[in-house]
Design a protein around this motif. Structure first.
Motif, PDB file in Angstrom:
ATOM      1  N   GLY A 269     -23.144  26.624   2.802  1.00  0.00           N
ATOM      2  CA  GLY A 269     -22.307  27.462   1.978  1.00  0.00           C
ATOM      3  C   GLY A 269     -23.276  28.582   1.411  1.00  0.00           C
ATOM      4  N   SER A 270     -22.832  29.137   0.240  1.00  0.00           N
ATOM      5  CA  SER A 270     -23.288  30.501  -0.252  1.00  0.00           C
ATOM      6  C   SER A 270     -24.762  30.251  -0.829  1.00  0.00           C
ATOM      7  CB  SER A 270     -22.486  31.040  -1.298  1.00  0.00           C
ATOM      8  OG  SER A 270     -22.628  30.123  -2.556  1.00  0.00           O
ATOM      9  N   PHE A 271     -25.432  29.284  -0.769  1.00  0.00           N
ATOM     10  CA  PHE A 271     -26.888  29.035  -1.122  1.00  0.00           C
ATOM     11  C   PHE A 271     -27.439  29.640   0.010  1.00  0.00           C
ATOM     12  CE2 PHE A 271     -27.251  24.197  -3.234  1.00  0.00           C
ATOM     13  CZ  PHE A 271     -27.299  24.900  -4.145  1.00  0.00           C
ATOM     14  N   GLY A 272     -26.939  29.699   1.338  1.00  0.00           N
ATOM     15  CA  GLY A 272     -27.813  30.379   2.111  1.00  0.00           C
ATOM     16  C   GLY A 272     -28.103  31.835   2.117  1.00  0.00           C
ATOM     17  N   GLU A 273     -27.194  32.450   1.188  1.00  0.00           N
ATOM     18  CA  GLU A 273     -27.470  34.041   0.888  1.00  0.00           C
ATOM     19  C   GLU A 273     -28.701  34.302  -0.077  1.00  0.00           C
ATOM     20  OE1 GLU A 273     -24.426  36.745   1.529  1.00  0.00           O
ATOM     21  OE2 GLU A 273     -24.663  35.317   3.269  1.00  0.00           O
ATOM     22  N   THR A 274     -28.657  33.232  -0.969  1.00  0.00           N
ATOM     23  CA  THR A 274     -29.722  33.427  -1.900  1.00  0.00           C
ATOM     24  C   THR A 274     -31.058  32.758  -1.378  1.00  0.00           C
ATOM     25  OG1 THR A 274     -27.954  32.459  -3.357  1.00  0.00           O
ATOM     26  CG2 THR A 274     -30.135  32.655  -4.567  1.00  0.00           C
ATOM     27  N   ALA A 275     -30.977  31.805  -0.444  1.00  0.00           N
ATOM     28  CA  ALA A 275     -32.252  31.489  -0.055  1.00  0.00           C
ATOM     29  C   ALA A 275     -32.917  32.433   1.120  1.00  0.00           C
ATOM     30  CB  ALA A 275     -32.112  30.148   0.955  1.00  0.00           C
ATOM     31  N   SER A 276     -31.937  33.301   1.607  1.00  0.00           N
ATOM     32  CA  SER A 276     -32.864  34.400   2.366  1.00  0.00           C
ATOM     33  C   SER A 276     -33.477  35.306   1.587  1.00  0.00           C
ATOM     34  CB  SER A 276     -31.552  35.364   2.987  1.00  0.00           C
ATOM     35  OG  SER A 276     -30.867  34.659   3.719  1.00  0.00           O
ATOM     36  N   ILE A 277     -33.243  35.489   0.203  1.00  0.00           N
ATOM     37  CA  ILE A 277     -33.963  36.403  -0.458  1.00  0.00           C
ATOM     38  C   ILE A 277     -35.330  35.651  -0.913  1.00  0.00           C
ATOM     39  CG2 ILE A 277     -34.143  37.533  -2.669  1.00  0.00           C
ATOM     40  CD1 ILE A 277     -31.028  37.629  -2.748  1.00  0.00           C
ATOM     41  N   ALA A 278     -34.956  34.360  -1.070  1.00  0.00           N
ATOM     42  CA  ALA A 278     -36.464  33.660  -1.391  1.00  0.00           C
ATOM     43  C   ALA A 278     -37.244  33.685  -0.139  1.00  0.00           C
ATOM     44  CB  ALA A 278     -36.224  32.318  -1.727  1.00  0.00           C
ATOM     45  N   VAL A 279     -36.768  33.477   1.149  1.00  0.00           N
ATOM     46  CA  VAL A 279     -37.372  33.493   2.346  1.00  0.00           C
ATOM     47  C   VAL A 279     -38.143  35.038   2.526  1.00  0.00           C
ATOM     48  CG1 VAL A 279     -37.424  33.663   4.871  1.00  0.00           C
ATOM     49  CG2 VAL A 279     -36.110  31.780   3.426  1.00  0.00           C
ATOM     50  N   ASP A 280     -37.536  36.170   2.321  1.00  0.00           N
ATOM     51  CA  ASP A 280     -37.970  37.500   2.368  1.00  0.00           C
ATOM     52  C   ASP A 280     -39.206  37.460   1.240  1.00  0.00           C
ATOM     53  OD1 ASP A 280     -36.458  38.009   4.269  1.00  0.00           O
ATOM     54  OD2 ASP A 280     -34.945  39.269   2.930  1.00  0.00           O
ATOM     55  N   ARG A 281     -39.114  37.055   0.068  1.00  0.00           N
ATOM     56  CA  ARG A 281     -40.191  37.198  -0.826  1.00  0.00           C
ATOM     57  C   ARG A 281     -41.323  36.359  -0.624  1.00  0.00           C
ATOM     58  NH1 ARG A 281     -37.172  36.712  -6.506  1.00  0.00           N
ATOM     59  NH2 ARG A 281     -35.731  38.444  -6.136  1.00  0.00           N
ATOM     60  N   LEU A 282     -41.147  34.966   0.062  1.00  0.00           N
ATOM     61  CA  LEU A 282     -42.405  34.185   0.448  1.00  0.00           C
ATOM     62  C   LEU A 282     -43.004  34.713   1.688  1.00  0.00           C
ATOM     63  CD1 LEU A 282     -40.406  30.749  -0.294  1.00  0.00           C
ATOM     64  CD2 LEU A 282     -42.575  31.586  -1.326  1.00  0.00           C
ATOM     65  N   ARG A 283     -42.174  35.337   2.648  1.00  0.00           N
ATOM     66  CA  ARG A 283     -42.651  35.877   3.865  1.00  0.00           C
ATOM     67  C   ARG A 283     -43.581  36.946   3.608  1.00  0.00           C
ATOM     68  NH1 ARG A 283     -43.189  33.839   8.969  1.00  0.00           N
ATOM     69  NH2 ARG A 283     -41.335  32.411   9.456  1.00  0.00           N
ATOM     70  N   SER A 284     -43.139  37.924   2.390  1.00  0.00           N
ATOM     71  CA  SER A 284     -43.954  38.977   2.059  1.00  0.00           C
ATOM     72  C   SER A 284     -45.278  38.710   1.563  1.00  0.00           C
ATOM     73  CB  SER A 284     -43.309  39.830   1.126  1.00  0.00           C
ATOM     74  OG  SER A 284     -42.904  39.305  -0.187  1.00  0.00           O
ATOM     75  N   GLN A 285     -45.334  37.292   0.873  1.00  0.00           N
ATOM     76  CA  GLN A 285     -46.673  36.786   0.492  1.00  0.00           C
ATOM     77  C   GLN A 285     -47.354  36.201   1.416  1.00  0.00           C
ATOM     78  OE1 GLN A 285     -45.320  33.976  -2.674  1.00  0.00           O
ATOM     79  NE2 GLN A 285     -44.123  35.707  -3.582  1.00  0.00           N
ATOM     80  N   GLY A 286     -46.891  36.067   2.823  1.00  0.00           N
ATOM     81  CA  GLY A 286     -47.667  35.566   3.898  1.00  0.00           C
ATOM     82  C   GLY A 286     -47.467  34.333   4.129  1.00  0.00           C
ATOM     83  N   LYS A 287     -46.332  33.573   3.523  1.00  0.00           N
ATOM     84  CA  LYS A 287     -46.050  32.213   3.719  1.00  0.00           C
ATOM     85  C   LYS A 287     -45.132  32.044   4.868  1.00  0.00           C
ATOM     86  CE  LYS A 287     -47.839  30.861  -0.591  1.00  0.00           C
ATOM     87  NZ  LYS A 287     -47.427  31.364  -1.558  1.00  0.00           N
ATOM     88  N   ALA A 288     -45.403  30.818   5.526  1.00  0.00           N
ATOM     89  CA  ALA A 288     -44.710  30.861   7.055  1.00  0.00           C
ATOM     90  C   ALA A 288     -43.267  30.015   6.476  1.00  0.00           C
ATOM     91  CB  ALA A 288     -45.400  29.976   7.966  1.00  0.00           C
ATOM     92  N   VAL A 289     -42.343  30.570   6.233  1.00  0.00           N
ATOM     93  CA  VAL A 289     -41.042  29.986   5.624  1.00  0.00           C
ATOM     94  C   VAL A 289     -39.976  30.641   6.282  1.00  0.00           C
ATOM     95  CG1 VAL A 289     -39.611  29.618   3.690  1.00  0.00           C
ATOM     96  CG2 VAL A 289     -42.138  29.657   3.423  1.00  0.00           C
ATOM     97  N   GLY A 290     -38.832  29.627   6.728  1.00  0.00           N
ATOM     98  CA  GLY A 290     -37.910  30.198   7.395  1.00  0.00           C
ATOM     99  C   GLY A 290     -36.541  29.358   6.828  1.00  0.00           C
ATOM    100  N   GLN A 291     -35.467  29.769   7.318  1.00  0.00           N
ATOM    101  CA  GLN A 291     -34.286  29.350   6.911  1.00  0.00           C
ATOM    102  C   GLN A 291     -33.342  28.649   7.911  1.00  0.00           C
ATOM    103  OE1 GLN A 291     -32.053  32.280   4.883  1.00  0.00           O
ATOM    104  NE2 GLN A 291     -30.663  30.928   4.328  1.00  0.00           N
ATOM    105  N   ILE A 292     -32.501  27.727   7.572  1.00  0.00           N
ATOM    106  CA  ILE A 292     -31.369  27.127   8.324  1.00  0.00           C
ATOM    107  C   ILE A 292     -30.489  27.109   7.857  1.00  0.00           C
ATOM    108  CG2 ILE A 292     -30.778  25.233   9.787  1.00  0.00           C
ATOM    109  CD1 ILE A 292     -34.053  24.610  10.429  1.00  0.00           C
ATOM    110  N   ARG A 293     -29.126  27.341   8.062  1.00  0.00           N
ATOM    111  CA  ARG A 293     -27.720  27.157   7.457  1.00  0.00           C
ATOM    112  C   ARG A 293     -26.906  26.467   8.390  1.00  0.00           C
ATOM    113  NH1 ARG A 293     -25.312  32.770   6.131  1.00  0.00           N
ATOM    114  NH2 ARG A 293     -26.155  33.333   7.972  1.00  0.00           N
ATOM    115  N   LEU A 294     -26.160  25.509   7.830  1.00  0.00           N
ATOM    116  CA  LEU A 294     -25.523  24.830   8.753  1.00  0.00           C
ATOM    117  C   LEU A 294     -24.004  25.284   8.535  1.00  0.00           C
ATOM    118  CD1 LEU A 294     -25.671  20.885   8.290  1.00  0.00           C
ATOM    119  CD2 LEU A 294     -26.011  22.093  10.237  1.00  0.00           C
TER     120      LEU A 294
END
Lengths: 394, 101
Positions: A269-294
């Motif tokens: 659900g819509s959590f995925g949209e918000t999580a994408s923003i978090a992924v972008d921020r963490l990636r910009s800090q060099g963290k190896a983070v991604g996302q899966i949406r069912l």
């Protein structure tokens, strides 16, 4: 070229139902589904949609009317939320067993009590095993597209099964988005006329809804399970065709920045949209983070899920519902079960968040990520019963 | 052309029609309900007046008239409910225990 229109997602969803040239709409108003049904009622009353709008006295009647109209071969739509779904529960299961291709939008809302009108996934999880095809749309555009492929899949003679489109109440239903409406020509190309596998007809009488004696009941359940499993290739083909018509593609399991990710968020659900923003921020800090949406909840996409988590060491699964006194979040529970016998087993941290409309921001996702890293670093295995109520006050 | 009818013991899951639809009207006639029975009705023809009250009251239409004009139960369907014995005007129907043979 189709134009993008700034419009409330509920109104757009109702317009998509109208563009599908629905024959019968039977529904009872309940927040936050209301705007979808109200707009359909307006379209029928204003003569813009040639359909029967049946204002019933309860959701139990709504789903009963839908079964009747679908059994007659009419393209049928309904829409509800939480308590409405609970009230129609009995007939929801029957619609699946009768293999009636009804399309329903479930504007997800917390199932009382305490009484709440706000969003979470406790309503859909209460009918997890009802036998419908169950999908999750994350935003207004997806909701619009989901309506059109849902009719195509439901009514496919190889499927002939109801489809439930889940969309987060208020968080998505009441938001204004820029939505690309389909052209009439695109709909005509994509969605064929409804030719029912079975239809009630006095000239060729059949019985629907006969009882199943113990000697035959197991066979009917096996047939229903096989039919739901067999719907998957039809769903995939409908998504492929949708991509050809609109340029937008859908998958049973969607991924974002998953390449090289050691930790991944997993949501529905819509959590995925918000999580994408978090992924972008963490990636910009060099963290190896991604996302899966069912996206596809039933039939469950085992292969795609296992493929997606292959390189992932830690999964942060966020649930919007709880199985009390049991495995915690229903999504996390299924993910664990799906990976149980796999050689590669990521650590799974399960957070219960966003209950009854409580905001979950990108910062919250980052906090959940950090907590997961902390748990994993502590070394002890994270067990199924170690689920955490995120942000709950002591 | 009608498909050959399989008994309930022979039907496999692939034989189940979409949505468990019954396309063969009236096939409930194949459903044996007689094995639910623990007692069976027996008519005493010395007292039977052939009035047909048993026939009218039978909830399963499992009573029929024979060539002599007496009524009898079709034991493929008769569930042994005893309504015929209860309603019989001359009390000529007795419910007799079924015994395993």
């Amino acid at each position: 070229m189709p134009k993008r229109i700034g419009i409330e997602n509920s109104i757009a969803a109702a317009d998509a139902v109208a563009m599908a040239n629905v024959d019968v709409v039977a529904a009872y108003p309940i927040t936050p589904q209301t705007h979808i049904v109200e707009h359909l009622a307006e379209l029928v009353a204003d003569g813009e949609l040639d359909a029967e709008f049946i204002p019933v006295e309860s959701e139990h009647s709504a789903m009963s009317v839908c079964c009747g109209s679908s059994a007659m071969g009419a393209r049928t739509f309904t829409c509800t939320s939480a308590q409405g779904l609970a009230l129609m529960n009995e007939i929801v299961f029957i619609a699946a067993s009768l293999r009636l291709p009804i399309v329903m939008i479930l504007a997800n809302r917390s199932l009382s009590g305490p009484l709440s009108i706000w969003n979470d996934h406790t309503d859909v999880m209460s009918v997890r095993d009802c036998g419908w095809i169950q999908v999750f749309a994350d935003n207004g555009q997806e909701l619009f597209d989901h309506v059109l492929y849902a009719f195509r899949v439901a009514e496919d003679p190889a499927v002939s099964m109801p489809v439930m489109i889940n969309i987060d109440g208020f968080i998505v239903t009441h938001v204004i988005e820029a939505i690309e409406y389909w052209e009439k020509e695109q709909v005509a190309r994509y969605l064929p006329a409804f030719k029912p596998v079975n239809a009630l007809n006095p000239d060729a009488p059949i019985t629907m809804g006969a009882f199943g004696i113990p000697n035959i009941f197991s066979e009917t359940k096996k047939a229903q399970d096989e039919a739901l499993l067999a719907s998957k290739p039809v769903i995939m083909k409908a998504w492929d065709e949708l991509a050809k018509v609109t340029g937008r593609s859908y998958k049973p399991v969607e991924t974002y920045k998953l390449e090289g990710a050691e930790t991944a968020f997993l949501t529905m659900g819509s959590f995925g949209e918000t999580a994408s923003i978090a992924v972008d921020r963490l990636r910009s800090q060099g963290k190896a983070v991604g996302q899966i949406r069912l996206r596809l909840w039933r039939p469950f996409p085992f292969d795609e899920l296992r493929e997606a988590v292959k390189g992932v060491k830690k999964l942060v699964v966020i649930d919007r519902a709880i199985s009390y006194g049991g495995p915690g979040g229903p999504v996390a529970s299924e993910i664990r079960a799906a990976l149980y016998q796999e050689t590669h087993q990521p650590a799974i941290a399960n957070f219960l968040a966003g209950f009854a409309g409580r905001d979950v921001t990108p910062e919250d996702f980052i906090t959940m990520y950090e907590k997961t890293e902390e748990l994993a670093a502590a070394g002890a295995p994270i067990r199924q019963e170690d689920y955490l109520f995120y942000g709950v006050r002591e | 052309m009608k498909k050959p009818v399989k008994s309930e013991e022979e039907l496999g899951w692939k034989d189940i029609e979409v949505g468990c639809t019954v396309s063969d009207a009236g096939n409930a006639a194949q459903y044996r309900t007689g094995d639910w029975r623990s007692t069976r009705p027996v008519w005493d023809h010395t007292r039977c007046v052939k009035c047909g009250v048993c026939y009218i009251f039978c909830p399963d239409s499992a009573i029929r008239k024979n060539e002599e004009g007496y009524f009898e139960a079709d034991l493929f369907y008769c569930k042994g409910c005893g309504i015929c014995a209860q309603e019989c005007i001359t009390a000529c129907i007795k419910m007799v225990e079924e015994v395993e043979e």
